[in-house]
Design an enzyme around this catalytic site. Structure first.
Site, PDB file in Angstrom:
ATOM      1  N   GLY A 153     -20.134  -3.178  49.220  1.00 29.84           N
ATOM      2  CA  GLY A 153     -21.311  -2.315  49.281  1.00 29.84           C
ATOM      3  C   GLY A 153     -22.178  -2.628  48.088  1.00 29.84           C
ATOM      4  N   LEU A 158     -25.254 -11.152  37.779  1.00 29.37           N
ATOM      5  CA  LEU A 158     -24.557 -10.043  37.133  1.00 29.37           C
ATOM      6  C   LEU A 158     -23.573  -9.372  38.083  1.00 29.37           C
ATOM      7  CD1 LEU A 158     -27.386  -8.200  35.167  1.00 29.37           C
ATOM      8  CD2 LEU A 158     -26.083 -10.230  34.540  1.00 29.37           C
ATOM      9  N   GLY A 164      -9.653  -4.017  52.079  1.00 24.26           N
ATOM     10  CA  GLY A 164      -9.958  -2.614  51.829  1.00 24.26           C
ATOM     11  C   GLY A 164     -11.173  -2.154  52.598  1.00 24.26           C
ATOM     12  N   LYS A 179     -27.662  -6.014  51.394  1.00 24.40           N
ATOM     13  CA  LYS A 179     -29.076  -6.298  51.685  1.00 24.40           C
ATOM     14  C   LYS A 179     -29.380  -7.789  51.519  1.00 24.40           C
ATOM     15  CE  LYS A 179     -30.944  -6.550  47.245  1.00 24.40           C
ATOM     16  NZ  LYS A 179     -31.889  -7.548  46.680  1.00 24.40           N
ATOM     17  N   CYS A 196     -26.584  -5.173  46.250  1.00 23.68           N
ATOM     18  CA  CYS A 196     -26.835  -6.617  46.361  1.00 23.68           C
ATOM     19  C   CYS A 196     -26.300  -7.224  47.654  1.00 23.68           C
ATOM     20  CB  CYS A 196     -26.240  -7.339  45.154  1.00 23.68           C
ATOM     21  SG  CYS A 196     -27.081  -6.968  43.605  1.00 23.68           S
TER      22      CYS A 196
END
EC number: 1.1.1.22
Length: 436
Positions: free
Chosen positions: A257, A148, A253, A263, A260
């Site tokens: 973050g 997703l 940029g 980590k 997903c």
């Protein structure tokens, strides 16, 4: 079919509603009373485009329900595991306590009729271990990783680009059972890959590692571009025309973050160490470092411009880790805002959807409800998330003393901001000095 989904966070809630929408009877199980109350009333506990409407519709049909009672899964034919696997405190490794707890809670209610399909992102080897733990119940295990994208979760569930099944040796029964769950999706011609447990687990983490590497690569090129006066966006356009490389995920940029990629690449390295393949993924530590340096750079740029102006007032536009989401987990934009606040600058933050979630994480941050309020007294504007609202605003209409904008996502029309009298600083691109 009768389906259960364990874990009703972002992954589990969307999967529950999506499976109900294709005709299954679905019960979602979670231990958070507030979350269950909201979902049961047809309201999502997070922002995801199109999900509120889908959830409301499916709850109203009576096919979709939510509970904290694990016994309600006893007659489910397929049980999906969609709980979180956060980073372990003090370690890079994935914390599997929620996955392990879900399996333990299910054991009294599963049997030979049950297929457990794992969707959570887990270290390689987890599926095989869990399969052995439930073997005595007669239930079967299959690993079906999710892919997703926040902001596109409903679309990615109902119209995925691939379905991956990781199975035990010769387990054709589980394949046929999951095919029935996904029948309407498979009938569209989507690619389906049937493989072993380990490969299915690796598909997810290796995909995330590749995307993270691609993002950090272009950000490393931005670091070079800034030193030599080149333009990283034009560079990305040029190399992106090579079909072997492609233009997607080559936007320089603030970096990646969310809940997903950061980590997952760290957990992947931790697992590689455990299986004796440390050197194979050492490059991911550099990927991580490049990513975090971009945040340092934007904080330094903002501080430099503010100090030169003799000002403390800065607006940070965007607090979510990406647009079309209210998720602030490991958000680069929120990190920049928090660090500038901690350094003594007067930060006003604004995000179209993530103001409330950001406020819970950073209660000391001054969060405003509109873009106009955020920039009203700012001398420097930092764009931290590439929301359409920030791209589309006419800088000439902003009632703000600010004449410096730091485009942390290379999302703005530089010429329009420059024509409006701004000094435009974009990562990896030549600074446009204000007109005399």
């Amino acid at each position: 079919m009768k389906i259960a989904v364990i874990g009703c966070g972002y992954l589990g809630a969307v999967h529950s509603a999506a499976m109900s929408s294709v005709g299954h009877e679905v019960v979602g199980v979670d231990v958070d009373p507030r979350k269950l109350e909201m979902l049961s009333s047809g309201h999502a506990p997070f922002y995801e485009p199109g999900f509120d409407e889908l959830l409301t519709e499916q709850v109203a049909t009576g096919r979709l329900s939510f509970t904290d009672d694990f016994s309600k899964v006893a007659d489910a034919e397929v049980i999906f595991i969609g709980v979180g696997t956060p980073q372990t405190e003090g370690s890079n490794a994935a914390d599997l306590r929620y996955v392990n707890s879900a399996i333990e809670s299910l054991k009294p209610y599963i049997g030979a009729h049950t297929l457990i399909a794992g969707k959570s992102t887990v270290p390689v080897g987890t599926a095989a271990r869990l399969a052995s733990e439930i073997e005595s119940t007669g239930a079967r295990m299959l690993w079906n990783p999710e892919f997703l994208r926040e902001g596109f979760a409903v679309q990615d569930t109902l119209r995925p680009d691939r379905l991956v099944y990781g199975i035990g040796d010769g387990d054709t029964t589980s394949v046929a059972q999951l095919d029935e769950v996904y029948r309407s999706i498979l009938d569209t011609g989507v690619d389906r890959i049937v493989t072993d447990f380990a490969t299915a687990e690796l598909v997810k983490v290796s995909a995330n590692a590749f995307l993270a590497t691609k993002i950090s690569f272009i950000n490393a090129m931005a670091e070079i571009a800034e030193q030599v006066g080149a333009d990283v966006t034009e560079l990305a356009d040029a190399i992106g025309l090579d079909e072997r490389i492609g233009r997607k995920f080559l936007n320089s940029g603030l970096g990646f973050g969310g809940g997903c990629l950061p980590k997952d690449i760290r957990a992947f390295q931790a697992r590689a160490e455990e299986v004796g393949a440390t050197e194979s993924l050492q490059f991911l530590s550099e990927v991580d470092k490049v990513n975090l340096r971009r945040r340092d750079h934007v904080v330094d740029l903002a501080a430099r411009e503010l100090d030169a102006l003799g000002s403390k007032r800065v607006a940070v536009l965007g607090l979510a880790f990406k647009p079309n989401s209210d998720d602030v987990r490991d958000s680069a934009a929120l990190d920049v805002a928090a660090r500038l606040t901690a350094d003594g600058y007067e930060v006003r933050g604004y995000d179209p959807k993530a103001g409330e979630t950001a406020g819970r994480v950073q209660p000391d941050l001054d969060i405003r409800s509109t873009l106009a309020e955020a920039v009203a007294e700012a001398d420097v504007i930092v764009v931290g998330t590439e929301w359409a609202e920030f791209k589309e605003v006419d800088p000439a209409t902003l009632e703000s003393p600010a004449k410096v904008v730091i485009d942390g996502r290379n999302t703005l029309d530089r010429k329009r901001w420059h024509d409006a009298g701004f000094k435009v600083i974009a990562l990896g691109r030549r600074t446009l000095e204000p007109k005399a």
